[in-house]
Design an enzyme around this catalytic site. Sequence first.
Site, PDB file in Angstrom:
ATOM      1  N   HIS A   1      42.692  41.489  38.171  1.00  0.00           N
ATOM      2  CA  HIS A   1      43.898  41.997  38.849  1.00  0.00           C
ATOM      3  C   HIS A   1      44.960  42.444  37.843  1.00  0.00           C
ATOM      4  O   HIS A   1      44.999  41.987  36.704  1.00  0.00           O
ATOM      5  CB  HIS A   1      44.446  40.984  39.867  1.00  0.00           C
ATOM      6  CG  HIS A   1      45.153  39.801  39.312  1.00  0.00           C
ATOM      7  ND1 HIS A   1      45.371  38.648  40.033  1.00  0.00           N
ATOM      8  CD2 HIS A   1      45.715  39.555  38.089  1.00  0.00           C
ATOM      9  CE1 HIS A   1      46.033  37.784  39.311  1.00  0.00           C
ATOM     10  NE2 HIS A   1      46.251  38.293  38.127  1.00  0.00           N
TER      11      HIS A   1
ATOM     12  N   GLU B   1      44.928  42.362  43.855  1.00  0.00           N
ATOM     13  CA  GLU B   1      43.697  41.588  43.794  1.00  0.00           C
ATOM     14  C   GLU B   1      42.491  42.486  44.082  1.00  0.00           C
ATOM     15  O   GLU B   1      42.636  43.553  44.694  1.00  0.00           O
ATOM     16  CB  GLU B   1      43.759  40.468  44.842  1.00  0.00           C
ATOM     17  CG  GLU B   1      44.907  39.480  44.630  1.00  0.00           C
ATOM     18  CD  GLU B   1      44.635  38.458  43.535  1.00  0.00           C
ATOM     19  OE1 GLU B   1      44.081  38.829  42.477  1.00  0.00           O
ATOM     20  OE2 GLU B   1      44.984  37.282  43.725  1.00  0.00           O
TER      21      GLU B   1
ATOM     22  N   ASP C   1      56.094  41.700  39.927  1.00  0.00           N
ATOM     23  CA  ASP C   1      55.786  40.951  41.146  1.00  0.00           C
ATOM     24  C   ASP C   1      56.617  39.681  41.265  1.00  0.00           C
ATOM     25  O   ASP C   1      57.317  39.281  40.332  1.00  0.00           O
ATOM     26  CB  ASP C   1      54.283  40.613  41.199  1.00  0.00           C
ATOM     27  CG  ASP C   1      53.735  40.099  39.860  1.00  0.00           C
ATOM     28  OD1 ASP C   1      54.531  39.657  39.017  1.00  0.00           O
ATOM     29  OD2 ASP C   1      52.516  40.144  39.666  1.00  0.00           O
TER      30      ASP C   1
ATOM     31  N   ASN D   1      40.071  37.816  37.357  1.00  0.00           N
ATOM     32  CA  ASN D   1      39.325  38.626  38.332  1.00  0.00           C
ATOM     33  C   ASN D   1      39.642  40.118  38.198  1.00  0.00           C
ATOM     34  O   ASN D   1      39.283  40.909  39.057  1.00  0.00           O
ATOM     35  CB  ASN D   1      39.635  38.139  39.751  1.00  0.00           C
ATOM     36  CG  ASN D   1      41.102  38.292  40.133  1.00  0.00           C
ATOM     37  OD1 ASN D   1      41.897  38.828  39.360  1.00  0.00           O
ATOM     38  ND2 ASN D   1      41.466  37.848  41.317  1.00  0.00           N
TER      39      ASN D   1
HETATM   40  P1  PGA Z   1      48.136  34.966  32.519  1.00  0.00           P
HETATM   41  O1  PGA Z   1      48.047  35.819  33.845  1.00  0.00           O
HETATM   42  O2  PGA Z   1      48.912  35.781  31.551  1.00  0.00           O
HETATM   43  O3  PGA Z   1      48.868  33.713  32.908  1.00  0.00           O
HETATM   44  O4  PGA Z   1      46.736  34.718  32.078  1.00  0.00           O
HETATM   45  C1  PGA Z   1      47.813  37.187  33.755  1.00  0.00           C
HETATM   46  C2  PGA Z   1      47.658  37.740  35.143  1.00  0.00           C
HETATM   47  O5  PGA Z   1      47.237  37.004  36.047  1.00  0.00           O
HETATM   48  O6  PGA Z   1      47.943  38.933  35.327  1.00  0.00           O
END
Ligand code: PGA
Length: 241
Positions: free
Chosen positions: A138, A143, A67, A136
């Site tokens: 995702h 999302e 992404d 959450n």
């Molecule tokens: P993080 O994010 O590794 O910074 O915790 C993971 C994500 O949001 O997929």
Amino acid sequence: MQVRVFKDAQAVAKAAAMIFAAQLAEKSDSVLGLATGSTPVETYRKMIELYNEGQMDFSKVKSYNLDEYVGLGPEHECSYRYFMQEQLFNHINIRPENTFVPSGVADNLDQVGLAYDEAVRAAGGVDLQLLGIGNNGHIGFNEPDDHFTSATHVVNLTESTIKANTRFFKSESEVPRQAISMGVGTIMSARKILLLALGEAKAQAVRDTVKGHITPRVPASVLQLHPNAIILLDEAAASKL
Ligand code: PGA
């Protein structure tokens, strides 16, 4: 879904890097799906170590990132292209022209999404896809929603993601509100998936992913349907299993 629990983040990173090393030993022209965020940083550091020791060769590898933020170009230090250069690509022998991150600044982002999925298919599909997970649930920037979106597409970030990612920016108002992300279908088409989760803040999302119903409200739960998904956790992230 295979779940493996390790003592701490270092042990997770070491195991993840070894899985990547094994992948390249087996198939030197592997197509890798890569991820950003704080979770994979240590894994990339271990991969760089293995590369420096002559145990990994990226010269034939192609990589496709999950992404990118809408509106941030490659020179923006919070863009995911910039992150990948800093955290991995600048330190290994991957050919720059073989690294792909969806553009968040093109005029027609729908077209970018279609072309990205087509490029992944044309490359033969992703052999090994690395994933983090949001608080959450995702994956990529897919999302929680009332449906799964299959293809690479533009997403509106949720308040929880914007808050979680504010730590990378000067203030919350600077966090882009949209991103372009591989869809759940793109992610699920990878032959092997490796999801990493670290820390207690991820424990509920991990529980819902591993033990909950398969639902677009917890996008990572779809991995229960993948024939070759491995989840590596530290003890804190596994604490609600
Ligand atoms: P993080 O994010 O590794 O910074 O915790 C993971 C994500 O949001 O997929």
